[in-house]
Design a protein around this motif. Structure first.
Motif, PDB file in Angstrom:
ATOM      1  N   ILE A  13      -2.042  22.157  22.687  1.00 22.56           N
ATOM      2  CA  ILE A  13      -1.595  22.177  21.291  1.00 22.56           C
ATOM      3  C   ILE A  13      -2.382  21.114  20.547  1.00 22.56           C
ATOM      4  CG2 ILE A  13       0.318  21.818  19.680  1.00 22.56           C
ATOM      5  CD1 ILE A  13       2.227  22.708  21.877  1.00 22.56           C
ATOM      6  N   THR A  14      -3.009  21.525  19.440  1.00 25.31           N
ATOM      7  CA  THR A  14      -3.740  20.592  18.578  1.00 25.31           C
ATOM      8  C   THR A  14      -3.038  20.559  17.235  1.00 25.31           C
ATOM      9  OG1 THR A  14      -5.796  21.217  19.677  1.00 25.31           O
ATOM     10  CG2 THR A  14      -5.994  20.045  17.595  1.00 25.31           C
ATOM     11  N   VAL A  15      -2.818  19.356  16.708  1.00 21.56           N
ATOM     12  CA  VAL A  15      -2.128  19.202  15.422  1.00 21.56           C
ATOM     13  C   VAL A  15      -3.143  18.798  14.367  1.00 21.56           C
ATOM     14  CG1 VAL A  15      -0.313  17.969  14.173  1.00 21.56           C
ATOM     15  CG2 VAL A  15      -0.016  18.508  16.607  1.00 21.56           C
ATOM     16  N   GLU A  16      -3.166  19.551  13.275  1.00 26.93           N
ATOM     17  CA  GLU A  16      -4.044  19.255  12.134  1.00 26.93           C
ATOM     18  C   GLU A  16      -3.148  18.946  10.942  1.00 26.93           C
ATOM     19  OE1 GLU A  16      -7.120  21.639   9.192  1.00 26.93           O
ATOM     20  OE2 GLU A  16      -6.465  22.563  11.048  1.00 26.93           O
ATOM     21  N   LYS A  17      -3.253  17.732  10.409  1.00 23.80           N
ATOM     22  CA  LYS A  17      -2.418  17.322   9.286  1.00 23.80           C
ATOM     23  C   LYS A  17      -3.096  17.710   7.978  1.00 23.80           C
ATOM     24  CE  LYS A  17       0.032  13.327   7.470  1.00 23.80           C
ATOM     25  NZ  LYS A  17       0.242  11.891   7.583  1.00 23.80           N
ATOM     26  N   ALA A  21      -0.682  18.911   1.150  1.00 22.43           N
ATOM     27  CA  ALA A  21       0.457  19.824   1.131  1.00 22.43           C
ATOM     28  C   ALA A  21       1.651  19.287   1.921  1.00 22.43           C
ATOM     29  CB  ALA A  21       0.039  21.172   1.707  1.00 22.43           C
ATOM     30  N   ARG A  22       1.531  18.087   2.505  1.00 26.68           N
ATOM     31  CA  ARG A  22       2.578  17.518   3.361  1.00 26.68           C
ATOM     32  C   ARG A  22       2.987  18.513   4.440  1.00 26.68           C
ATOM     33  NH1 ARG A  22       3.457  13.090   3.537  1.00 26.68           N
ATOM     34  NH2 ARG A  22       5.380  13.232   4.671  1.00 26.68           N
ATOM     35  N   GLN A  23       1.964  19.052   5.103  1.00 26.60           N
ATOM     36  CA  GLN A  23       2.202  20.013   6.166  1.00 26.60           C
ATOM     37  C   GLN A  23       1.328  19.673   7.370  1.00 26.60           C
ATOM     38  OE1 GLN A  23       1.238  23.725   4.196  1.00 26.60           O
ATOM     39  NE2 GLN A  23       3.404  24.157   3.853  1.00 26.60           N
ATOM     40  N   ALA A  24       1.663  20.284   8.485  1.00 27.94           N
ATOM     41  CA  ALA A  24       0.840  20.185   9.686  1.00 27.94           C
ATOM     42  C   ALA A  24       0.640  21.593  10.224  1.00 27.94           C
ATOM     43  CB  ALA A  24       1.511  19.306  10.730  1.00 27.94           C
ATOM     44  N   VAL A  25      -0.555  21.846  10.716  1.00 28.63           N
ATOM     45  CA  VAL A  25      -0.860  23.131  11.347  1.00 28.63           C
ATOM     46  C   VAL A  25      -0.942  22.885  12.842  1.00 28.63           C
ATOM     47  CG1 VAL A  25      -2.467  25.065  11.487  1.00 28.63           C
ATOM     48  CG2 VAL A  25      -2.147  23.882   9.303  1.00 28.63           C
ATOM     49  N   LEU A  26      -0.124  23.605  13.599  1.00 29.06           N
ATOM     50  CA  LEU A  26      -0.130  23.505  15.055  1.00 29.06           C
ATOM     51  C   LEU A  26      -0.987  24.645  15.588  1.00 29.06           C
ATOM     52  CD1 LEU A  26       3.699  22.959  15.615  1.00 29.06           C
ATOM     53  CD2 LEU A  26       1.934  21.230  15.259  1.00 29.06           C
ATOM     54  N   CYS A  35      -4.869  32.297  20.748  1.00 31.37           N
ATOM     55  CA  CYS A  35      -4.536  31.113  19.943  1.00 31.37           C
ATOM     56  C   CYS A  35      -3.612  31.532  18.810  1.00 31.37           C
ATOM     57  CB  CYS A  35      -5.809  30.487  19.388  1.00 31.37           C
ATOM     58  SG  CYS A  35      -5.506  28.946  18.514  1.00 31.37           S
ATOM     59  N   THR A  36      -2.603  30.721  18.554  1.00 29.79           N
ATOM     60  CA  THR A  36      -1.653  30.966  17.469  1.00 29.79           C
ATOM     61  C   THR A  36      -1.611  29.728  16.587  1.00 29.79           C
ATOM     62  OG1 THR A  36      -0.289  32.312  18.944  1.00 29.79           O
ATOM     63  CG2 THR A  36       0.737  31.552  16.914  1.00 29.79           C
ATOM     64  N   ASP A  37      -1.638  29.934  15.273  1.00 29.61           N
ATOM     65  CA  ASP A  37      -1.500  28.826  14.322  1.00 29.61           C
ATOM     66  C   ASP A  37      -0.127  28.908  13.670  1.00 29.61           C
ATOM     67  OD1 ASP A  37      -4.064  28.081  14.899  1.00 29.61           O
ATOM     68  OD2 ASP A  37      -4.943  28.923  13.086  1.00 29.61           O
ATOM     69  N   THR A  38       0.571  27.784  13.651  1.00 25.47           N
ATOM     70  CA  THR A  38       1.889  27.701  13.035  1.00 25.47           C
ATOM     71  C   THR A  38       1.889  26.525  12.074  1.00 25.47           C
ATOM     72  OG1 THR A  38       2.924  28.567  15.042  1.00 25.47           O
ATOM     73  CG2 THR A  38       4.357  27.431  13.484  1.00 25.47           C
ATOM     74  N   THR A  39       2.308  26.768  10.837  1.00 22.17           N
ATOM     75  CA  THR A  39       2.365  25.715   9.819  1.00 22.17           C
ATOM     76  C   THR A  39       3.799  25.218   9.695  1.00 22.17           C
ATOM     77  OG1 THR A  39       0.550  26.755   8.621  1.00 22.17           O
ATOM     78  CG2 THR A  39       1.874  25.162   7.408  1.00 22.17           C
ATOM     79  N   VAL A  40       3.961  23.899   9.715  1.00 19.92           N
ATOM     80  CA  VAL A  40       5.290  23.294   9.559  1.00 19.92           C
ATOM     81  C   VAL A  40       5.235  22.264   8.436  1.00 19.92           C
ATOM     82  CG1 VAL A  40       5.981  23.651  11.961  1.00 19.92           C
ATOM     83  CG2 VAL A  40       4.818  21.559  11.328  1.00 19.92           C
ATOM     84  N   ASP A  41       6.338  22.149   7.694  1.00 19.60           N
ATOM     85  CA  ASP A  41       6.446  21.139   6.647  1.00 19.60           C
ATOM     86  C   ASP A  41       6.767  19.793   7.274  1.00 19.60           C
ATOM     87  OD1 ASP A  41       6.003  22.964   4.577  1.00 19.60           O
ATOM     88  OD2 ASP A  41       8.120  23.506   4.486  1.00 19.60           O
TER      89      ASP A  41
END
Length: 83
Positions: A13-17, A21-26, A35-41
């Protein structure tokens, strides 16, 4: 499915801040190369969650020009702006 079982399917899992947007993309790398990308606030900074409203701060500024702290508190309590 529990965490241990899920861990068998995840390679990394790689986290991109995303600061603006005050979000992170996992970026979730699965076994088998998918590969799956998930955006979290992201949560607000602690200072923002405890920040007083602008109207309250401005009222304190105005009162502080001619009153000591104790009288400012008394005025705010009378005006019910203390919350």
């Amino acid at each position: 499915m529990n965490k241990r079982t899920l861990g068998l399917f995840i390679r990394d899992i790689t986290v991109e801040k995303v600061s603006a947007a005050r979000q992170a993309v996992l970026h979730i790398g699965w076994q088998g190369s998918a590969c799956t990308d998930t955006t979290v606030d992201l949560p607000k900074p602690a200072a923002d969650t405890m920040r007083y409203p602008a109207a309250f701060v401005e009222r304190v500024r105005v009162l502080s020009q001619h009153l000591p702290d104790r009288q400012i508190v008394a005025h705010l309590n009378e005006e019910d702006l203390s919350r």
